[in-house]
Motif scaffolding. Sequence first.
Motif, PDB file in Angstrom:
ATOM      1  N   CYS A 108      -8.118   3.092  26.477  1.00  0.00           N
ATOM      2  CA  CYS A 108      -7.019   3.941  26.009  1.00  0.00           C
ATOM      3  C   CYS A 108      -6.884   3.912  24.485  1.00  0.00           C
ATOM      4  O   CYS A 108      -6.573   4.932  23.875  1.00  0.00           O
ATOM      5  CB  CYS A 108      -5.708   3.549  26.685  1.00  0.00           C
ATOM      6  SG  CYS A 108      -5.565   4.257  28.337  1.00  0.00           S
ATOM      7  N   CYS A 130      -2.790   4.151  31.101  1.00  0.00           N
ATOM      8  CA  CYS A 130      -3.617   4.753  32.160  1.00  0.00           C
ATOM      9  C   CYS A 130      -3.413   4.066  33.506  1.00  0.00           C
ATOM     10  O   CYS A 130      -4.065   4.426  34.484  1.00  0.00           O
ATOM     11  CB  CYS A 130      -5.092   4.731  31.778  1.00  0.00           C
ATOM     12  SG  CYS A 130      -5.820   3.088  31.801  1.00  0.00           S
ATOM     13  N   CYS A 150      -2.885  -1.775  32.113  1.00  0.00           N
ATOM     14  CA  CYS A 150      -2.631  -0.841  31.013  1.00  0.00           C
ATOM     15  C   CYS A 150      -1.396   0.012  31.312  1.00  0.00           C
ATOM     16  O   CYS A 150      -1.289   0.617  32.375  1.00  0.00           O
ATOM     17  CB  CYS A 150      -3.846   0.055  30.797  1.00  0.00           C
ATOM     18  SG  CYS A 150      -3.573   1.353  29.603  1.00  0.00           S
ATOM     19  N   CYS A 187      -5.022  -0.510  27.337  1.00  0.00           N
ATOM     20  CA  CYS A 187      -6.368  -1.065  27.499  1.00  0.00           C
ATOM     21  C   CYS A 187      -7.314  -0.608  26.383  1.00  0.00           C
ATOM     22  O   CYS A 187      -7.007   0.303  25.617  1.00  0.00           O
ATOM     23  CB  CYS A 187      -6.933  -0.689  28.866  1.00  0.00           C
ATOM     24  SG  CYS A 187      -7.328   1.061  29.026  1.00  0.00           S
TER      25      CYS A 187
HETATM   26 ZN   LIG Z   1      -5.662   2.394  29.692  1.00  0.00          ZN
END
Ligand SMILES: [Zn+2]
Length: 500
Positions: A28, A79, A76, A25
């Motif tokens: 991240c 995460c 994601c 994402c």
């Molecule tokens: Zn992420």
Amino acid sequence: MSSILNQESIEKIIELCSNKSLYICFTCIIRYSNLREIFMLNDHNDLLTFCKERLSNKNLLNILEKRFINDENKLCQSCLDLLNAEYMMIKAKEIAGHVSTTKFTIDEFQLHICLPFILTLRHLYFCKLFELNPEKVINVKDVIKTFITIPIEKAIQAQHSTTGNYVIELKFDHSQSTMECEKLMQTCQRNVFSPKRFKSSSIVNHAAICRLFENPNNQIVKQFELASIETVCTLDVCISREPIYIAGRYRKLSRNLSQTPWFVNDGNRFKSSVQEKIFSGVTAYIKYSDIKFSSSGREDVDVRMLGTGRPFLIEIINPHWSNDDNNIIAKIKEFINQTHQDVQVRDLQFVPRNESQKLLKEGEQEKSKTYQAICCIDRPFTESDMNILNSVKDLVICQTTPIRVLHRRTLSDRHRTVHSISARPLNVDELIDPEWKEFLSHMFCISIVTEAGTYIKEFVHSDFGRTRPNIGSLLGNCRADIISLDVLEVKLDWPKVIDN
Ligand SMILES: [Zn+2]
């Protein structure tokens, strides 16, 4: 300090992911580029604005913006979407819902976050892929804390504080977690560990995962393929209060009451105790999950605790009581003192958690104690006996471990100081029966100030010569015995005296 938004490292992160068809994402990407300013920002929107203002590469910015709105609608893989703005808002509302089901009125709270193993695994995996030191990369937990705290504060209308009285514990879990960790252990350990070692270390935990990644022989990134993420994390919310501490002093007026509960013969019946009677007052007004009692020393079952009493401390775990009850301490005190004739409390007060235990223990070891004992000898007690005892000043005595405690203490000789003795005969004038008069003339009362840890009973009756000198030897080798003992004072400036 000017910010460093490293364009090259962002490009590299995006490229390495796309080479392996991995999706991470927006947050991240920034996290792995190690932008420390993330912690100064309030939310995801701020983070995007921050990037827009500083990135010159329009193409790169375009990619980031697409990730920000999640135009591919993917979760994601680093995460697990925990850092997704929308997910966080939903969770903040969920937490507020939990708070409202408890009866707590939270003013300040601490936030504890517990994350699934799979997150450790994936953090280490991506760090390895990006050739980053996992210790130095901003971790998911810190970002969650930064971005979720304000939404929680708003939702429950309370302040976050590291010393808050309430603890909100967020336990995130993921269904893929154990499975994926085990798969990783199996894939990598075959090449690294012997079959025997493989068996013993098949338990998945944080340390085991870290060990795998630390091992330079492990080609994890090559060998292991990260599965796509199909579901978001589940969240368990647990709200508890930090322990509270109540200190005070107790007087024990019975010679048949122990300080702590003890079981009688068959092990089923247990006799009441000072501790229990004090707890009864707390239980009447405070709900809790556990309660602990400690005190500055203790007296024997048959010894009364008089004077201003003995300092004690109660720790109440996960306490809960009606917040509008300002007089709770006074009520607890009144309950104890009115319900129980043989246990009375005073100076009851809330105390801070840090120092209390230490102060209590210090008192036990260092301070002097004052006792009162009714004693008798095998001949009439005379004025000269009284003078001998009254002249005692800082007398060092040697006490071999008393027979009565030998089953729980090691055998040794201890030196203790008897600071002073004040002796007086018992007033026998009121007694009419001459036989009693004769007997009472053998009896006397002493007040005695000693160093903490002195065995008073043994100092009087000598414990078959194991305490030297003793009352009998001081009075010219007569036989002495003790009839009753009271503690008059435990010298300790804690807790604060509030009842006079
Ligand atoms: Zn992420």
